[in-house]
Design an enzyme around this catalytic site. Sequence first.
Site, PDB file in Angstrom:
ATOM      1  N   ARG A 144       3.428   3.586  -7.483  1.00 14.80           N
ATOM      2  CA  ARG A 144       3.242   4.241  -8.797  1.00 14.80           C
ATOM      3  C   ARG A 144       4.113   3.597  -9.864  1.00 14.80           C
ATOM      4  O   ARG A 144       3.763   3.598 -11.043  1.00 14.80           O
ATOM      5  CB  ARG A 144       3.483   5.750  -8.656  1.00 14.80           C
ATOM      6  CG  ARG A 144       4.864   6.133  -8.232  1.00 14.80           C
ATOM      7  CD  ARG A 144       4.922   7.532  -7.649  1.00 14.80           C
ATOM      8  NE  ARG A 144       4.414   7.578  -6.274  1.00 14.80           N
ATOM      9  CZ  ARG A 144       4.348   8.681  -5.533  1.00 14.80           C
ATOM     10  NH1 ARG A 144       4.729   9.849  -6.017  1.00 14.80           N
ATOM     11  NH2 ARG A 144       3.880   8.634  -4.312  1.00 14.80           N
ATOM     12  N   LYS A 188      11.161   2.242   5.719  1.00 13.74           N
ATOM     13  CA  LYS A 188      10.173   2.857   6.600  1.00 13.74           C
ATOM     14  C   LYS A 188      10.604   2.716   8.060  1.00 13.74           C
ATOM     15  O   LYS A 188      11.310   1.768   8.393  1.00 13.74           O
ATOM     16  CB  LYS A 188       8.823   2.156   6.432  1.00 13.74           C
ATOM     17  CG  LYS A 188       8.110   2.438   5.134  1.00 13.74           C
ATOM     18  CD  LYS A 188       6.789   1.687   5.084  1.00 13.74           C
ATOM     19  CE  LYS A 188       6.060   1.928   3.770  1.00 13.74           C
ATOM     20  NZ  LYS A 188       5.647   3.308   3.553  1.00 13.74           N
TER      21      LYS A 188
HETATM   22  N1  BES Z   1       2.171   1.894   0.733  1.00 13.81           N
HETATM   23  C1  BES Z   1       2.567   3.228   1.000  1.00 13.81           C
HETATM   24  C2  BES Z   1       1.389   4.150   1.328  1.00 13.81           C
HETATM   25  C3  BES Z   1       0.625   3.826   2.572  1.00 13.81           C
HETATM   26  C4  BES Z   1       0.950   4.444   3.767  1.00 13.81           C
HETATM   27  C5  BES Z   1      -0.437   2.957   2.543  1.00 13.81           C
HETATM   28  C6  BES Z   1       0.224   4.163   4.904  1.00 13.81           C
HETATM   29  C7  BES Z   1      -1.167   2.681   3.694  1.00 13.81           C
HETATM   30  C8  BES Z   1      -0.840   3.279   4.867  1.00 13.81           C
HETATM   31  C9  BES Z   1       3.303   3.809  -0.215  1.00 13.81           C
HETATM   32  O1  BES Z   1       4.016   2.906  -0.966  1.00 13.81           O
HETATM   33  C10 BES Z   1       4.271   4.812   0.307  1.00 13.81           C
HETATM   34  O2  BES Z   1       5.175   4.396   0.990  1.00 13.81           O
HETATM   35  N2  BES Z   1       4.078   6.076  -0.009  1.00 13.81           N
HETATM   36  C11 BES Z   1       4.932   7.114   0.447  1.00 13.81           C
HETATM   37  C12 BES Z   1       5.234   8.015  -0.712  1.00 13.81           C
HETATM   38  C13 BES Z   1       6.280   9.029  -0.423  1.00 13.81           C
HETATM   39  C14 BES Z   1       7.636   8.361  -0.304  1.00 13.81           C
HETATM   40  C15 BES Z   1       6.285  10.030  -1.542  1.00 13.81           C
HETATM   41  C16 BES Z   1       4.183   7.866   1.540  1.00 13.81           C
HETATM   42  O3  BES Z   1       2.984   8.043   1.420  1.00 13.81           O
HETATM   43  O4  BES Z   1       4.812   8.202   2.544  1.00 13.81           O
HETATM   44 MG    MG Z   2       5.988   2.627  -0.202  1.00 12.89          MG
END
Ligand code: BES
Ligand code: MG
Length: 491
Positions: free
Chosen positions: A343, A269
């Site tokens: 997931r 990230k």
């Molecule tokens: N934990 C994150 C989602 C999240 C984002 C929670 C902001 C709380 C605040 C999750 O694991 C994630 O990184 N999701 C990605 C999925 C994508 C790579 C398809 C996302 O939402 O960007």
């Molecule tokens: Mg994630």
Amino acid sequence: MTLKIAFSKPSPQKTICLGVYEGNKFPLPTQTWDKALKGYLKNSIETSKFKGKLNQSLSLFTPEGGRIFLIGLGKKEDQKEQHWQKIGSSLLTALDASPNGEGTVEIHSLEGSNDAEVAANLAFGALLKSWRFEKYFTKKKPEELFSIKKITFLTPSPETAEKVFKPLSKVVEGVFLTRSLITEPANVITPASLAKITEGLEKDGIKVEVLGDKELKKLGMNAILGVGQGSDKGTKVVIMQWNGGSKNEPPVAFIGKGVTFDSGGISIKPANNMEEMKYDMAGAAVVIGLLKSLALRKAKVNVVGAIGLVENMPSGSAQRPGDVVTSLSGQTIEVINTDAEGRLVLADVLWYTQDRFKPKLMVDLATLTGAIIIALGAERAGLFATDGKLSKELSEAGEKVGELLWSLPMDDAYDKDINSEIADMKNVGARGASSITAAKFLQRFTNNVPWAHLDIAGVTWAQKDLTFCAKGATAFGVRLLTQFLMKNHEK
Ligand code: BES
Ligand code: MG
Ligand code: ZN
């Protein structure tokens, strides 16, 4: 420091809270006070912005050096449980101005309401709002920290109020536990330390089993293990059981995403706001708090709580984009993006739960997608369900407690998006509808058990003060699922 709540019989007080309905209509007790004070209350209101609206308050001094807080009661027609809880929350905010950190609230019968119910719900709202996380401050003076220490509710029937309040206070204990777990940083809350904390629930009568890397490997939970393999903190799945119902009644199951820190892994990230990813274990924390409160209430229902605890880190041993894993269900997954890890965690825990416990229904909670924040912001959590009745019951429970859900579609057309070229599925689809494709991914691991998924990414951490919660961890889900169980599943 937690707020103390007490109930006792009316007696003369120096500081008093009086209610005023919207449009500045006085209920009888306020009228009586105003008469005794020769119209002082009415005159004071006229020279202020106070209109008796919910959340408004006005602080006044009496000529004798006493203090009066006028509290907005809102519309007369709205006087239901949640309404009193909201007033309780604004009472707390108003009383924060009282000098000795204590406040007294006298409750008089308002038409059509029961004193004890009103007192208990006021207390519930005030208590929920009072939670603060202050353990890491070493330099702040007491007066810089949250100052209200005690509220006493004066009512003709304190024993009844106490009785109504008791189960509510147990729900609050669950909420507070969840909030502190979410707020603790990721160097304190790891899969191992969180598992250890759940073991502490055994003293409340919850059966707790902790599965570690070795057991998970043996079972074949390669989807969750793949997420954890880049971290040196280990991976755990914790199974909690509260058996308060009848022996042969199948349980209701709650499943929580417990990523104790989500760096994204190799699909790392951006640095901005990455610290927020300590709360990526909120789904698990809600399940823990919920079970704790069920046990404290001795709820007559059988419940399983299953949480997948793992840290998502980049390292030489981390999972790579493109890796293929065989999940516990036997289905294979191509990991396109290591940041879509939630997931993968839930896939194995959902499958394990339905296979072992044959539950009546499953509800999972997860801070699953950033896209749900784009869609719904912080006002509602996303609800995805394969069962109409379950969907309706959850939505209604949310309305009742003020934790709102919004139902999103689950058409099969969305499912194709996650088919892979080389495995049964891939862990991300195209950019569009990515909260829905995430839910469709999870559905493949439910084995047609009635199931709902709550995407709580947007509602877990409040960026501003809310009605029942100061800025920070909300524990969204604990009150909602408590209400859902009480209404539909407890004897
Ligand atoms: N934990 C994150 C989602 C999240 C984002 C929670 C902001 C709380 C605040 C999750 O694991 C994630 O990184 N999701 C990605 C999925 C994508 C790579 C398809 C996302 O939402 O960007
Ligand atoms: Mg994630
Ligand atoms: Zn995550």
